[in-house]
Design a protein around this motif. Structure first.
Motif, PDB file in Angstrom:
ATOM      1  N   HIS A   1       0.860  -1.187   0.000  1.00  0.00           N
ATOM      2  CA  HIS A   1       0.000   0.000   0.000  1.00  0.00           C
ATOM      3  C   HIS A   1       0.896   1.237   0.000  1.00  0.00           C
ATOM      4  O   HIS A   1       1.876   1.299   0.735  1.00  0.00           O
ATOM      5  CB  HIS A   1      -0.896  -0.024   1.233  1.00  0.00           C
ATOM      6  CG  HIS A   1      -1.969   1.033   1.202  1.00  0.00           C
ATOM      7  ND1 HIS A   1      -1.723   2.332   1.573  1.00  0.00           N
ATOM      8  CD2 HIS A   1      -3.269   0.975   0.836  1.00  0.00           C
ATOM      9  CE1 HIS A   1      -2.843   3.032   1.440  1.00  0.00           C
ATOM     10  NE2 HIS A   1      -3.795   2.228   0.989  1.00  0.00           N
ATOM     11  N   SER A   2       0.517   2.209  -0.828  1.00  0.00           N
ATOM     12  CA  SER A   2       1.407   3.368  -1.015  1.00  0.00           C
ATOM     13  C   SER A   2       1.636   4.119   0.296  1.00  0.00           C
ATOM     14  O   SER A   2       2.715   4.667   0.495  1.00  0.00           O
ATOM     15  CB  SER A   2       0.833   4.313  -2.071  1.00  0.00           C
ATOM     16  OG  SER A   2      -0.426   4.805  -1.659  1.00  0.00           O
ATOM     17  N   PHE A   3       0.657   4.108   1.191  1.00  0.00           N
ATOM     18  CA  PHE A   3       0.800   4.857   2.456  1.00  0.00           C
ATOM     19  C   PHE A   3       1.261   3.943   3.590  1.00  0.00           C
ATOM     20  O   PHE A   3       2.266   4.192   4.241  1.00  0.00           O
ATOM     21  CB  PHE A   3      -0.540   5.511   2.805  1.00  0.00           C
ATOM     22  CG  PHE A   3      -0.481   6.433   3.998  1.00  0.00           C
ATOM     23  CD1 PHE A   3       0.240   7.622   3.935  1.00  0.00           C
ATOM     24  CD2 PHE A   3      -1.155   6.123   5.171  1.00  0.00           C
ATOM     25  CE1 PHE A   3       0.282   8.487   5.038  1.00  0.00           C
ATOM     26  CE2 PHE A   3      -1.116   6.982   6.266  1.00  0.00           C
ATOM     27  CZ  PHE A   3      -0.400   8.168   6.200  1.00  0.00           C
ATOM     28  N   MET A   4       0.522   2.848   3.798  1.00  0.00           N
ATOM     29  CA  MET A   4       0.837   1.930   4.913  1.00  0.00           C
ATOM     30  C   MET A   4       2.237   1.353   4.783  1.00  0.00           C
ATOM     31  O   MET A   4       2.933   1.175   5.773  1.00  0.00           O
ATOM     32  CB  MET A   4      -0.109   0.729   4.932  1.00  0.00           C
ATOM     33  CG  MET A   4      -1.514   1.058   4.537  1.00  0.00           C
ATOM     34  SD  MET A   4      -2.512   1.587   5.897  1.00  0.00           S
ATOM     35  CE  MET A   4      -4.090   0.924   5.334  1.00  0.00           C
ATOM     36  N   ASP A   5       2.603   0.963   3.557  1.00  0.00           N
ATOM     37  CA  ASP A   5       3.869   0.254   3.359  1.00  0.00           C
ATOM     38  C   ASP A   5       4.980   1.176   2.869  1.00  0.00           C
ATOM     39  O   ASP A   5       6.006   0.709   2.368  1.00  0.00           O
ATOM     40  CB  ASP A   5       3.660  -0.903   2.367  1.00  0.00           C
ATOM     41  CG  ASP A   5       2.676  -1.926   2.907  1.00  0.00           C
ATOM     42  OD1 ASP A   5       2.820  -2.299   4.083  1.00  0.00           O
ATOM     43  OD2 ASP A   5       1.756  -2.323   2.173  1.00  0.00           O
ATOM     44  N   PHE A   6       4.785   2.472   3.013  1.00  0.00           N
ATOM     45  CA  PHE A   6       5.810   3.414   2.560  1.00  0.00           C
ATOM     46  C   PHE A   6       7.156   3.098   3.202  1.00  0.00           C
ATOM     47  O   PHE A   6       7.226   2.795   4.391  1.00  0.00           O
ATOM     48  CB  PHE A   6       5.417   4.853   2.895  1.00  0.00           C
ATOM     49  CG  PHE A   6       6.446   5.857   2.455  1.00  0.00           C
ATOM     50  CD1 PHE A   6       6.651   6.114   1.113  1.00  0.00           C
ATOM     51  CD2 PHE A   6       7.234   6.530   3.392  1.00  0.00           C
ATOM     52  CE1 PHE A   6       7.609   7.031   0.699  1.00  0.00           C
ATOM     53  CE2 PHE A   6       8.195   7.452   2.987  1.00  0.00           C
ATOM     54  CZ  PHE A   6       8.380   7.707   1.642  1.00  0.00           C
TER      55      PHE A   6
ATOM     56  N   SER B   1       9.698   0.543  -9.232  1.00  0.00           N
ATOM     57  CA  SER B   1       9.693   1.708 -10.127  1.00  0.00           C
ATOM     58  C   SER B   1      10.890   2.609  -9.827  1.00  0.00           C
ATOM     59  O   SER B   1      11.436   3.235 -10.748  1.00  0.00           O
ATOM     60  CB  SER B   1       8.369   2.477 -10.054  1.00  0.00           C
ATOM     61  OG  SER B   1       8.140   2.996  -8.780  1.00  0.00           O
TER      62      SER B   1
ATOM     63  N   GLY C   1       2.696  -1.745 -12.730  1.00  0.00           N
ATOM     64  CA  GLY C   1       1.959  -1.121 -11.633  1.00  0.00           C
ATOM     65  C   GLY C   1       0.485  -1.433 -11.757  1.00  0.00           C
ATOM     66  O   GLY C   1      -0.010  -1.723 -12.846  1.00  0.00           O
ATOM     67  N   THR C   2      -0.229  -1.410 -10.620  1.00  0.00           N
ATOM     68  CA  THR C   2      -1.635  -1.819 -10.647  1.00  0.00           C
ATOM     69  C   THR C   2      -2.583  -0.678 -10.346  1.00  0.00           C
ATOM     70  O   THR C   2      -3.595  -0.529 -11.006  1.00  0.00           O
ATOM     71  CB  THR C   2      -1.890  -2.935  -9.612  1.00  0.00           C
ATOM     72  OG1 THR C   2      -1.388  -2.494  -8.347  1.00  0.00           O
ATOM     73  CG2 THR C   2      -1.171  -4.206 -10.020  1.00  0.00           C
ATOM     74  N   SER C   3      -2.280   0.151  -9.366  1.00  0.00           N
ATOM     75  CA  SER C   3      -3.181   1.258  -9.040  1.00  0.00           C
ATOM     76  C   SER C   3      -2.379   2.357  -8.380  1.00  0.00           C
ATOM     77  O   SER C   3      -1.288   2.120  -7.862  1.00  0.00           O
ATOM     78  CB  SER C   3      -4.299   0.793  -8.113  1.00  0.00           C
ATOM     79  OG  SER C   3      -3.789   0.582  -6.822  1.00  0.00           O
ATOM     80  N   VAL C   4      -2.926   3.565  -8.421  1.00  0.00           N
ATOM     81  CA  VAL C   4      -2.175   4.738  -7.962  1.00  0.00           C
ATOM     82  C   VAL C   4      -1.873   4.659  -6.464  1.00  0.00           C
ATOM     83  O   VAL C   4      -0.912   5.255  -6.011  1.00  0.00           O
ATOM     84  CB  VAL C   4      -2.931   6.033  -8.337  1.00  0.00           C
ATOM     85  CG1 VAL C   4      -4.210   6.185  -7.527  1.00  0.00           C
ATOM     86  CG2 VAL C   4      -2.040   7.261  -8.183  1.00  0.00           C
ATOM     87  N   ASN C   5      -2.666   3.891  -5.731  1.00  0.00           N
ATOM     88  CA  ASN C   5      -2.410   3.814  -4.294  1.00  0.00           C
ATOM     89  C   ASN C   5      -1.656   2.542  -3.900  1.00  0.00           C
ATOM     90  O   ASN C   5      -1.755   2.086  -2.763  1.00  0.00           O
ATOM     91  CB  ASN C   5      -3.715   3.953  -3.496  1.00  0.00           C
ATOM     92  CG  ASN C   5      -4.722   2.891  -3.857  1.00  0.00           C
ATOM     93  OD1 ASN C   5      -4.602   2.255  -4.900  1.00  0.00           O
ATOM     94  ND2 ASN C   5      -5.703   2.681  -3.007  1.00  0.00           N
ATOM     95  N   SER C   6      -0.915   1.981  -4.829  1.00  0.00           N
ATOM     96  CA  SER C   6      -0.100   0.803  -4.524  1.00  0.00           C
ATOM     97  C   SER C   6       1.344   1.023  -4.957  1.00  0.00           C
ATOM     98  O   SER C   6       1.601   1.536  -6.047  1.00  0.00           O
ATOM     99  CB  SER C   6      -0.625  -0.439  -5.267  1.00  0.00           C
ATOM    100  OG  SER C   6      -1.963  -0.689  -4.927  1.00  0.00           O
ATOM    101  N   ILE C   7       2.282   0.586  -4.100  1.00  0.00           N
ATOM    102  CA  ILE C   7       3.661   0.428  -4.548  1.00  0.00           C
ATOM    103  C   ILE C   7       3.632  -0.728  -5.542  1.00  0.00           C
ATOM    104  O   ILE C   7       3.107  -1.796  -5.227  1.00  0.00           O
ATOM    105  CB  ILE C   7       4.577   0.076  -3.353  1.00  0.00           C
ATOM    106  CG1 ILE C   7       4.573   1.211  -2.327  1.00  0.00           C
ATOM    107  CG2 ILE C   7       5.998  -0.231  -3.826  1.00  0.00           C
ATOM    108  CD1 ILE C   7       5.195   0.831  -0.989  1.00  0.00           C
ATOM    109  N   PRO C   8       4.151  -0.530  -6.754  1.00  0.00           N
ATOM    110  CA  PRO C   8       4.016  -1.610  -7.743  1.00  0.00           C
ATOM    111  C   PRO C   8       4.798  -2.854  -7.333  1.00  0.00           C
ATOM    112  O   PRO C   8       5.825  -2.751  -6.670  1.00  0.00           O
ATOM    113  CB  PRO C   8       4.589  -1.006  -9.023  1.00  0.00           C
ATOM    114  CG  PRO C   8       5.419   0.151  -8.598  1.00  0.00           C
ATOM    115  CD  PRO C   8       4.854   0.647  -7.305  1.00  0.00           C
TER     116      PRO C   8
END
Lengths: 395, 395
Positions: B200-205, B211, B242-249
């Motif tokens: 998750h782009s936020f949780m798993d930052f 990328s 990549g799959t979605s804007v809110n995911s780390i690919p």
């Protein structure tokens, strides 16, 4: 809260369990992808009307709502659940049962909450509970994904109640029952499209390439220093573009996600991102030939959710903490992106709390547990928070 | 070349003009995408047989060929045109006429050359021209794109004539009539896939992102110093993932094209690219968290064409230069990636020369001009080069 009328309301809630289950199922099976909530909205509006609310309406954005009057001269409190789900039209929404569990996409996030709010309303009426403040029961659109909180944003900024709402409670899908979302994680999302003249990979070698400019921007993004607290993050999430391996691409693009629990940190990150992109384009135009055209970039905002936090000492948070503690949960305030982010960003107290047990949100295996005893206990978090915030009259 | 038998052969070529046009159209309208050349190959094989060649066959790779014997004890010379086109199955190949122009995908590159080589053969027979060396007339597969020169590669390395070919002449699509391709532009192409744990782009930052690793590699590629001579180039041509804007690919990929007119420079660039990719992956794994998994990269070679050059003093180049000059064109040697790249990379003289006038290669608007006088003049470039190289017997 342990007054006789409150206990009577709980008895009504307990007695209404089967209806709660039935209405949860009925609403879940009406498709409501974000930007396609109308059918579910109309069904919920009928239920609000049937429950005896006043001023029932669907607003211009697609939110549905109805008013329960307080004793007069009070403020306006909103209790909300969102109509929309992440599931596209055509998803099988048939609810399956497994013991006390109900399984279906969207059932926990956030459809059961719509039915619970309705159950709380009926229990208040049946037990003759009166509040000082007016309560607006809201089923709102646009909480998920690209919906970008458009429903609650409209309510607070353009709807007929804009400027009059004193507090906002979003009854949300399953999370820890002690969890109180009192912070708004803001996000800004962009699709950045880098364009150039393109060309043949061999013949036109030395010509500017949008893939080089984009890569420079991603590398610079990856090196931004962001604070751990307030949590601030970035991601280059999706990339694409180019036509064939033997061509300099004439277009590549990326989708970027920027987030922060702090409005000012999000703004700082956003400025840095804009600078990075422009610098990367300028660097590529300086590094290679531009006779056939220069690299340009287009930044399209594809997401914008505000950041901020409710004052921890506010009454709303205190009421939610008290309700959680009374139910045996350790209260814990967190930040997230919920419908409460809109009032929070406007300086109006807003929180999101959990409707009850479940899991698998945003997956096809989503479920809720509606075991009667636990459901009744869990519902009291929203019920007690709402009644305290709305100013329950006690003799 | 101005001997009486040669003049007689030219008269036969002139008289055969309508048949040349008809055969060009017939072959053009048989689909022959690379890796799908069989139908056109069978048709051309029938034409080679009908023209009286010996040892007519389709080899295991799909090349079709037939032998015209020389006077004995000579070498083996190949004159070729390629069967395949860049156009996928289903492309409308119906030939349209506009005055002396013929329009259809693939007509110039390289279908007309198949018909021309056949016309040259018939003219030789009709005029009784004898050569010292044997001539193999070849219609080969796999010149275009991912075909990667597989047809001529098979001929020189695995076919029954492997090790016995003394010179190779590819009659190619329209280019300047003075242009002699005596150099082989080599290319190496890769699809590089970067994988990681995603999140998750936020949780798993803070988790490693493929990328970021890929962008590091692209930036490093963009900064490699390559020589202008021998021309050496690189391109990051296609990107995706990549799959979605809110995911780390969890996966992104790129297609990279590396080329050089020099085999050693291509090798050097290839080594640098491999190092860059590994360094970028290591840097990302060092820069961010890897508890959930590290970044890995897979490099898949998707193209491999050899580099090299014919000795400018070789007889083959001299014959082509003389033929071009005699026809009034200023000869000019260049490097490119053609079927001649295979013999060149093996140290065997090989060139590609033009069949005649036209344009729009690799587009749906491809055309050739078959005005009779110009066609006859232009065909002589291949004819004179072939006859000189094959050792035309003159009394």
């Amino acid at each position: 809260m342990a007054s006789a009328p409150y206990r009577a309301a709980l008895e009504h809630l307990a007695a209404g369990h089967e209806r709660l289950v039935e209405e949860t199922i009925r609403l879940t099976e009406i498709p409501a992808p974000f930007f396609g909530e109308e059918a579910r909205g109309r069904a919920y509006l009928d239920m609000l009307r049937e429950a005896g609310l006043e001023e029932c309406e669907m607003d211009a954005e697609g939110n549905v709502m109805g008013l329960r009057r307080g004793l007069g001269n009070g403020s306006l409190i909103v209790v909300a659940a969102h109509l929309d789900t992440v599931f596209p039209a055509g998803t099988d929404l048939k609810v399956k049962r497994d013991g006390t569990k109900l399984l279906a996409p969207g059932i926990g996030d956030d459809t059961r909450s719509l039915a619970i709010n309705l159950a709380l309303l009926r229990a208040m009426d049946a037990a003759g509970l009166r509040t000082r403040h007016d309560i607006l029961f809201l089923g709102n659109v646009g909480e998920e994904g690209l919906g970008d909180l458009r429903g609650v944003r409209f309510l607070f900024t353009k709807g007929r109640y804009a400027g009059r709402i004193a507090a906002f409670i979003s009854v949300e899908g399953p999370m820890g029952m002690g969890t109180i979302v009192s912070g708004a994680t803001g996000s800004l999302r962009y699709r950045a499209t880098f364009r150039g003249p393109g060309g043949h990979s061999f013949m036109d070698f030395g010509t500017v390439s949008p893939s080089f400019a984009m890569a420079e921007a991603i590398v610079a993004l990856s090196r931004i220093n962001v604070p751990a607290q307030p949590k601030t993050t970035f991601s280059a999430s999706v990339v694409g573009g180019g036509t064939s391996v033997n061509s300099i691409p004439n277009e590549v693009w990326m989708e970027v996600d920027l987030r922060s629990d702090s409005a000012s940190e999000l703004q700082r990150l956003d400025r840095a991102f804009h600078e990075i992109v422009q610098r990367a384009v300028a660097a590529e135009n300086a590094a290679r030939r531009t006779e056939k055209g220069s690299i340009t970039v287009q930044l399209k905002k594809i997401g914008d959710r505000p950041a901020g936090a409710v004052d921890e000492r506010s009454e709303l948070v205190a009421h939610a903490r008290a309700a959680a503690s009374a139910l045996g949960h350790a209260p814990r305030t967190v930040a997230s992106s919920t419908d409460a982010s809109i009032p929070i960003s406007l300086g109006i107290p807003g929180i999101a709390i959990s409707a009850g047990a479940g899991g698998g949100a945003h997956t096809l295996d989503e479920w809720v547990d509606m075991e009667p005893g636990q459901t009744l206990r869990d519902m009291q978090l929203a019920f007690a928070t709402l009644l305290a915030t709305a100013g329950l009259e006690t003799e």
